[in-house]
Design an enzyme around this catalytic site. Structure first.
Site, mmCIF file in Angstrom:
data_model
loop_
_atom_site.group_PDB
_atom_site.id
_atom_site.type_symbol
_atom_site.label_atom_id
_atom_site.label_comp_id
_atom_site.label_asym_id
_atom_site.label_seq_id
_atom_site.Cartn_x
_atom_site.Cartn_y
_atom_site.Cartn_z
ATOM 1 N N GLN B 275 6.686 55.318 116.474
ATOM 2 C CA GLN B 275 6.093 56.335 115.964
ATOM 3 C C GLN B 275 6.425 56.797 114.561
ATOM 4 O O GLN B 275 7.495 56.803 114.237
ATOM 5 C CB GLN B 275 6.011 57.537 116.787
ATOM 6 N N GLY B 276 5.561 57.047 113.564
ATOM 7 C CA GLY B 276 5.678 57.513 112.234
ATOM 8 C C GLY B 276 5.994 56.183 111.299
ATOM 9 O O GLY B 276 6.121 56.257 110.365
ATOM 10 N N LEU B 279 2.091 51.615 111.015
ATOM 11 C CA LEU B 279 1.429 50.498 111.687
ATOM 12 C C LEU B 279 -0.176 50.663 111.551
ATOM 13 O O LEU B 279 -0.666 49.567 111.202
ATOM 14 C CB LEU B 279 1.914 50.099 113.100
ATOM 15 N N GLY B 280 -0.471 51.806 112.067
ATOM 16 C CA GLY B 280 -1.959 51.767 112.334
ATOM 17 C C GLY B 280 -2.701 51.447 111.179
ATOM 18 O O GLY B 280 -3.910 50.737 111.276
ATOM 19 N N SER B 305 -14.372 57.486 117.446
ATOM 20 C CA SER B 305 -12.997 58.188 117.919
ATOM 21 C C SER B 305 -13.186 59.122 118.831
ATOM 22 O O SER B 305 -14.105 59.945 118.817
ATOM 23 C CB SER B 305 -12.459 58.635 116.731
ATOM 24 N N HIS B 399 -7.107 59.472 110.099
ATOM 25 C CA HIS B 399 -8.166 58.412 109.684
ATOM 26 C C HIS B 399 -8.400 58.707 108.143
ATOM 27 O O HIS B 399 -8.566 58.293 107.125
ATOM 28 C CB HIS B 399 -9.570 58.524 110.399
#
Lengths: 469, 469, 469, 469
Positions: B275-276, B279-280, B305, B399
């Site tokens: 997390q953090g 990557l996304g 979403s 996003h």
């Protein structure tokens, strides 16, 4: 280099302009995680500008400007230091101190670090940084660029590379005749210790009774970073010729029960930009494990190593002592006399050109006369000559650091021209007793004490005894 | 956990003893590069002791002790700070200042960092640290461990992981029905957004008109870190059911000219310890490139979403307003009246259980009556509700940070029980206009301004107009 | 099937027209190597026409026409035979006789063979022929097509396939949970012996203490032709339930020293068109070698096999004997009486529905009463019932041919509905003593003698003794 | 060869003994499918005995004995022939005739075929048979073994190999500098047409603007069977030197729009045992498809081929005509005179040593004088000289069979010593017009008519005109 300005002043202005554009300003501490990712363009600008600089001196100039102009903001560091000190005097809850320290830590990050960081995320970015550091090292060696800022930047880069080329991300790959030609060509070109002459040489080095391994980074499999050549033998080899030059072909299949010893006879770093990133020691460790898996009966591990610099060191010594006249301590009277007879002049002087050219080796008698003194002097060179307390010879330093033992100095071990001119034909075995390497390494690094065999210690004692007289 | 002590006091003593053994002391600054590599045993001890702690609370205890007891030596920091300050007042050559700063930098490195560093070099070490950080995050969420030291250690770990999981070291892998079952099982288990029910579901999601990609680290190929599911359609989808639930089978071969739009309908992180670590956003970017290569004609990229937390937020609002009595600003008079008639009681009160359970969706008339107010409220929730100036809803924040536009809120877009209870059946498209994402991202992160479509802005205006009355 | 004619007459005309176009005429003997390669179009025509025939009967019709109309030219054969005979009477030099024989050999090649030959060279051609033969076998089984010409064509095809699927061209592949889902789905669908129910069933069958292997052709790796499932145990298993149904999960790691026995518990051919092409025996041989390499200590190899047809055979016998009245020789008096008491009627009659449905197994007492007679009868069925001198039961014939020993009949070995209804819950081990299989195979194939264990022989003796009384 | 008997008589006895042991007897027709698989030992015996025969002559002896002693049982053939003939006279139902024919077919199978069949199933068996056939062909060429039985056995082997090396089982592999060294070494050694001198030569041949493909059998990937070298150019090359000898390096990246033509400049079979198994034509076809996929714009496909045997043929002609005296028809009067002046003697005689050695090419004037006659004579050699009606030159026959056009004869196209001595420096293009190859092939094979270009036909006409005078 199409965009390269004509005049030097113009080039310098272009450099400054580029750096101001490409090196991101440090965001305020509070915003350090909210700052949008650097637009890739600016990093790409830097990469392509740098790539366009064909000459080493130009690259050095750019790197110097980067190091000097985009490091730490000293006033910020001072301000945050003061903050930390004040908290020391007027303590508050831990969170406050920890944050003050974190601000200070943040202030201590040089600005160019984030340029490198962004470049590392680009495709091929890490590879670019490896080459950039190679340039930097070369520029330092050539004195094209100097000073503490450059040294600091080199340190920062080395640390970043150490993180990326950490052992967890390295793949051990074995090279065989089934490996891609591309790889074998690279291995062949990278072989610095004992140059490869023909392709059949190369086939030999990956054939039966030989092993060749390299580390690649997991993101670029098949690209050798550092290469280790191993010979599988039944004794600790005393001559490189028995390993490299043999009549062809060896039997195709290895007789496993004849294999008792692994000789590391060549270790080459392909990327100069990775100097100081501990790859070699780790590669030897991994290869030892690999070999033990394949040959559980392996009893001895040893290098057969060159002694670069020995001839040069010796010539320096001869020259100095020749001027002094009187007993040099280098040769016994008896040796001096015998050599003088063979060379037709005072030993210390006549020897110089003969050692420098390696011609002495063509006279059997002279060679016989030189064996004792050269062995003795070499033992001293390896064991007694120091730099900041550690072995002066870099290969010796490397293996001793890894915990090896200075095992055996070998006479006429490399009679190639290169071997004769660089180390009077001598080579040395650094032997790895696996259960002792950790202790040896600690003793060497901590107490600067060198573990050596009887043979070596006895040669050293002879040297000392003789030089004291 | 065989070696685990019986009594709590014993366990704590064992922890302290372990930590003193396993966490290396900081060598003096001068020796920092001469210190022999940590004996692997001690790291291995830590890893195996930690692995033997079966309960979350025990692990939290150990991590808390590590964070508090093995951080920075504050007196060292103060001393070096003073040194730097002094040089500020009595300037000397740059080399001296730079070295003082470097000593200070060195003093600011927490001691536990070198434990993590050594572990990272072990086989499987990085994977271990990812799990360790997942435990740490969980322990923080469960309030098993708290305080600035722990937050600092989390930050240190995050930075280390960011370096190792840098984009240059990530491989994009595509999942198909020819991928290993192992991988498909993991993908299936990791699917957090729209759970996979059967294996044929999974086959569907990797079949024609669908794409499934993941990032793996180059040192562990085939192990998904973060997964993105994409549907290839001819319009921006307004309902998840058209993507996930269809009659089987689709034609085996894709008609390429029917594909104009890529819908990102699920993004799942498999390793909570990452997390953090950005990557996304990077995965979406890479997948966009990949899709453009395969389908050069692709014209639109958008997410479909979920809106986690919308129902909860709305229920909170209803509860609060219901207490206040009077005009709530949530519903128009006309809406209140119509809903009251359908539910047989005051709208704000009767709606609460219906929205909470999702039962309202079974009455077509009630659904019709709720469409306008829910759409309006949701637009406000996404666009107007903030946390430190950024969008409160985490998916929206993600996003918008990436530079997407808040494009369209969709009615009855997810009528599964999960969809109804968590977001009143609403879903939202975040659309990516590739040429604008950089600017949008900067505007959002820098100025906190949200780019939204006409539809959304108009719904927001309706909300504002109504709530002001 | 767009090109398929409406009326049956039209279809038949289209078939004839196609065959005359697609099946090449035999070139004269002298030109047989000078004939240009068949234009691919014509073969492709045949393939696509055939593919367009959706119904089995239509395909059968086409194959029948091909077999009858495009075989050997009998007058050519007779002519060349006469030529050979004449040379026998008036001998000349060997070359003349050899050429005459070669002409005769050439005349004996059916014309359709070259159609098949040309198809085999097309992409996917061999795969097409495998399916075509599967259709042919099915059509023969359904009596849609009959006669010696069709049998001959089947033989020709089988020989061609045997040449192509020769053992040198088969790859042994192991299936694990890392294999492609595609493969695992196929394995799962092909499992004819003990059907796979869920994906976790499948994971179980490729997990620890299990092995799953298949042969693929080297030109189509990853496509299973025939599959063998193996359980690794510490005894010769007597029940399929201990292999297939277990509580999950087994320990992840196999304890090698617990593994002494390999049980082949399922062998499935995926391509019916390869019936008669010796794959099964060869697969078992290869797997034995593979397992011996992995587990040198493996001491026993055995199948745990179904006995398809036993219940059916037994019901036939009961029906016949029930009509005869009097002592049947199937049950002892004592057994008859006990069963009659339990079923409430004459044993031979009341047993029929109970055995047919498998309901007897629900009564513990009835099961106990039936054990001795069923075991005895089954031993006779396997050992004594013959077809042309070889074992009637096809599974028995297969293993005996391979040289296995009829080792042990197991009571309540498969209590699934399928097991009960097809073989009264019995299963049998065929054990492979590796050093004896060659001799056993020769004895069985040559002298039709069956090697069986004490247990089986004693049961057979009991049967014989009882039925003679 | 340890087991090899000392004396020749002993060796022969050992051969006979081996063959009787290793070659299986034909089982009776009825038992042909019931016979247990051949014990592998016996085949292995044959393979190892054969492998132990170091000398070609010994191998030839063994193969001769096998062919003569273990072929067809002629009396069986006669008997079955009689059976078939009798049925012809006294017809019965078809099944009887078909079975009689099948018995006859069975009788016509030579006994050694089942030895080969069994060997083919062993590991490495097919590879062994390929080598065995290579030995057989060599022995025939050296006249070590002769006669119809040997020719028949060769035919049987060729048919078996054709079945196994059928196009469906061949993999097309491309060679690049990333291919295994092993493969590149083989390719390099196999290059028969234009020998490879150094490894950098080889790198050149797999680099930009070059392609190198080979077929491997799917059971032995990576082992080249037949190799095709292609140059990608912008015109139909008229000289091999422009392809093979160039300054290094070419630009690393191909400019695709410069590529309009594919030149096949070398085709080498690596396994002589596969002669006659149609690989070359099929390889060209597949490579054309591959190239069309990569370069859809490719407009021309042509070989640049050697003309082996032209010099030899020409020298024979010169010698014969020189004896005849008078007008030879080979040279015009004018040409004769000019050449005589340059060589200082009668043209037909003085030319012989000059052509044989290739020395003529060193004199520019002589070369100019020879151009017209050599071009004309070569056109006649390729177009007019026949063997059984087909082109005498084997390379011409190969390409014409494939449907190529005899396109252009090129002057000074291969000025290497090999090129000059074997074909007076001439080379020829066989051009492939893809849409015409099928028709051309049929015309050539069926009607023996050669399709040639204007240039070639005009040269032929000149030859005819001159020789008729």
């Amino acid at each position: 280099s199409s965009g390269r300005p004509a005049a030097a002043g113009a080039l310098e202005r272009a450099m400054d302009e580029l750096l101001h554009r490409a090196v991101p300003a440090m965001p305020a501490y509070e915003l350090r995680e909210k700052t949008p990712a650097r637009a890739e363009n600016q990093c790409a600008d830097f990469v392509s500008f740098y790539g366009g600089l064909a000459e080493t001196a130009e690259r050095a100039e750019l790197l110097g400007r980067l190091a000097r102009g985009f490091g730490v903001d000293h006033s910020q560091v001072a301000e945050q230091s003061a903050g930390v000190l004040q908290l020391r005097q007027q303590p508050r809850e831990p969170a406050v101190l920890l944050q003050a320290e974190d601000r200070l830590r943040y202030a201590l990050v040089p600005r160019y670090r984030s340029l490198f960081h962004h470049i590392s995320k680009m495709e091929g970015g890490v590879r670019f940084l490896v080459r950039l550091r190679a340039d930097l090292l070369e520029a330092q060696a050539l004195k094209l660029v100097e000073g503490p800022h450059v040294r600091e930047m080199n340190g920062v880069l080395k640390n970043m590379l150490s993180e990326w080329f950490s052992s967890g991300f390295l793949n051990l790959e074995r090279v065989t005749w089934h490996s891609p030609c591309e790889v074998l060509q690279r291995i062949s070109e990278a072989e610095a210790v004992h140059p490869v002459k023909t392709w059949m040489d190369m086939k030999w080095r990956v054939g039966p009774y030989r092993r060749c391994y390299f580390f690649s980074h997991c993101s670029t499999p098949g690209e050798p970073l550092i290469i280790l050549h191993v010979a599988l033998t039944n004794e600790i080899s005393s001559s490189i010729q028995t390993i490299i030059v043999k009549e062809y072909p060896l039997s195709e299949t290895e007789e496993r029960n004849k294999i008792t010893t692994a000789i590391f006879y060549s270790l080459s770093l392909t990327q100069q930009g990775l100097q100081g990133v501990e790859l070699g020691a780790f590669l030897i460790k991994r290869v030892v494990k690999e070999l033990q898996k394949e040959f559980p009966q392996l009893g001895a591990f040893s290098s057969l190593s060159p002694i670069p610099g020995f001839t040069k060191w010796l010539l320096g010594l001869l020259k100095a002592k020749a001027k002094e006249h009187g007993r040099s301590g280098l040769l016994t009277d008896c040796e001096s006399q015998e050599i003088a007879e063979l060379t037709g002049g005072p030993a210390l002087e006549t020897l110089q050109p003969l050692l420098s050219s390696g011609e002495w080796a063509q006279s059997e008698r002279l060679a016989r006369a030189l064996q004792a003194p050269l062995m003795r002097l070499c033992a001293w060179y390896l064991h007694g000559e120091k730099h900041r307390g550690y072995a002066l010879n870099p290969v010796a330093h490397f293996h001793l650091q890894n915990g090896a033992v200075l095992w055996r100095i070998n006479w006429l071990a490399d009679v190639s021209l290169k071997g004769l001119t660089s180390a009077c034909g001598l080579m040395v075995n650094y032997r790895y007793f696996l259960e002792d390497t950790a202790a040896n390494s600690t003793a060497y690094l901590g107490c600067k004490s060198i573990k050596a065999s009887e043979q070596v210690l006895s040669l050293v004692a002879q040297f000392q005894k003789n030089s004291k007289l």
